[in-house]
Write a protein that holds these residues in place. Sequence first.
Motif, PDB file in Angstrom:
ATOM      1  N   UNK A  76       0.827  -1.192  -0.115  1.00  0.00           N
ATOM      2  CA  UNK A  76       0.151  -0.093  -0.013  1.00  0.00           C
ATOM      3  C   UNK A  76       0.711   1.195   0.091  1.00  0.00           C
ATOM      4  N   UNK A  77       1.762   1.049   0.915  1.00  0.00           N
ATOM      5  CA  UNK A  77       2.908   2.433   0.816  1.00  0.00           C
ATOM      6  C   UNK A  77       3.604   2.767  -0.333  1.00  0.00           C
ATOM      7  N   UNK A  78       4.024   1.537  -0.899  1.00  0.00           N
ATOM      8  CA  UNK A  78       4.725   1.787  -2.149  1.00  0.00           C
ATOM      9  C   UNK A  78       3.723   2.191  -3.268  1.00  0.00           C
ATOM     10  N   UNK A  79       2.333   1.745  -3.283  1.00  0.00           N
ATOM     11  CA  UNK A  79       1.678   2.546  -4.181  1.00  0.00           C
ATOM     12  C   UNK A  79       1.365   3.972  -4.007  1.00  0.00           C
ATOM     13  N   UNK A  80       1.293   4.105  -2.709  1.00  0.00           N
ATOM     14  CA  UNK A  80       0.990   5.752  -2.384  1.00  0.00           C
ATOM     15  C   UNK A  80       1.984   6.454  -2.619  1.00  0.00           C
ATOM     16  N   UNK A  81       3.201   5.976  -2.394  1.00  0.00           N
ATOM     17  CA  UNK A  81       4.457   6.686  -2.577  1.00  0.00           C
ATOM     18  C   UNK A  81       4.625   7.344  -4.034  1.00  0.00           C
ATOM     19  N   UNK A  82       3.960   6.783  -4.974  1.00  0.00           N
ATOM     20  CA  UNK A  82       4.067   6.899  -6.248  1.00  0.00           C
ATOM     21  C   UNK A  82       3.447   8.332  -6.675  1.00  0.00           C
ATOM     22  N   UNK A  83       2.412   8.641  -5.601  1.00  0.00           N
ATOM     23  CA  UNK A  83       1.802   9.993  -5.910  1.00  0.00           C
ATOM     24  C   UNK A  83       1.824  11.048  -4.764  1.00  0.00           C
ATOM     25  N   UNK A  84       3.157  10.671  -3.895  1.00  0.00           N
ATOM     26  CA  UNK A  84       3.524  11.593  -2.654  1.00  0.00           C
ATOM     27  C   UNK A  84       2.308  11.475  -1.635  1.00  0.00           C
ATOM     28  N   UNK A  85       1.773  10.319  -1.545  1.00  0.00           N
ATOM     29  CA  UNK A  85       0.779  10.118  -0.682  1.00  0.00           C
ATOM     30  C   UNK A  85       0.846   9.130   0.614  1.00  0.00           C
ATOM     31  N   UNK A  86       1.967   8.659   0.559  1.00  0.00           N
ATOM     32  CA  UNK A  86       2.431   7.547   1.768  1.00  0.00           C
ATOM     33  C   UNK A  86       2.035   8.186   3.042  1.00  0.00           C
ATOM     34  N   UNK A  87       1.769   7.074   3.860  1.00  0.00           N
ATOM     35  CA  UNK A  87       1.460   7.455   5.234  1.00  0.00           C
ATOM     36  C   UNK A  87       2.807   7.760   5.975  1.00  0.00           C
ATOM     37  N   UNK A  88       2.922   8.542   7.038  1.00  0.00           N
ATOM     38  CA  UNK A  88       4.187   8.693   7.781  1.00  0.00           C
ATOM     39  C   UNK A  88       4.105   7.725   8.906  1.00  0.00           C
ATOM     40  N   UNK A  89       3.032   7.146   9.335  1.00  0.00           N
ATOM     41  CA  UNK A  89       3.112   6.157  10.331  1.00  0.00           C
ATOM     42  C   UNK A  89       1.828   5.284  10.097  1.00  0.00           C
ATOM     43  N   UNK A  90       1.939   3.934  10.529  1.00  0.00           N
ATOM     44  CA  UNK A  90       0.874   3.116  10.370  1.00  0.00           C
ATOM     45  C   UNK A  90       0.741   2.409  11.804  1.00  0.00           C
ATOM     46  N   UNK A  91      -0.282   2.743  12.505  1.00  0.00           N
ATOM     47  CA  UNK A  91      -0.804   1.846  13.777  1.00  0.00           C
ATOM     48  C   UNK A  91      -1.607   0.862  13.464  1.00  0.00           C
ATOM     49  N   UNK A  92      -1.437  -0.227  14.046  1.00  0.00           N
ATOM     50  CA  UNK A  92      -2.453  -1.478  13.821  1.00  0.00           C
ATOM     51  C   UNK A  92      -2.482  -2.042  14.865  1.00  0.00           C
TER      52      UNK A  92
END
Length: 180
Positions: A76-92
Amino acid sequence: MSLRPAFFFDRDGVVNVSPGPGYVLCWEEFHFCEGVIEALAWLKKQGFALVLVTNQQGVGKGLMTLEALDDMHHRMQEELAKYGAAFDAIHACTCLKSDPGCTCHKPSPEMVLAAASNLNLDLTRSWLIGDQDRDIQMAMSAGVPHTIRVVGENSATIAADHEIRELTELLPLLQKIVVR
Ligand SMILES: [Mg+2]
């Protein structure tokens, strides 16, 4: 050092299409909601920290491994990074809801407070978007004052400040109401 505001995102039903009562168990089952990537990229440009806060009890139930969840989030992060949209942190929270030792399951504010501490966030200028009462309750308990609800299949008893029906409505709404 000045503190940054954050935008907290619930996952299922907000970032990706809700699996209904079940769980998204692998990347092939993960489908971004239309419009969410554009909103994430815009918020990042405005200087918001992007934080994903999600309950994933499927791990606690043994339906998927923690490694599988991490792999899905990595993709998910790899895909978002293509658009400059990756999360800074993921808490699950991967605990069972019924686990008496769990302190992080939403609506607990614990994951929001941990992110605030790790990323130096100013919660008083922060926002949350979610599709369930427990998301809005978590924001209220953590001192996050601004909330948006995606209304739909989940019954709502706790009101949010703003409501949308589809994620395609998010960016136009943000461009009207968000002041950093
Ligand atoms: Mg959800």
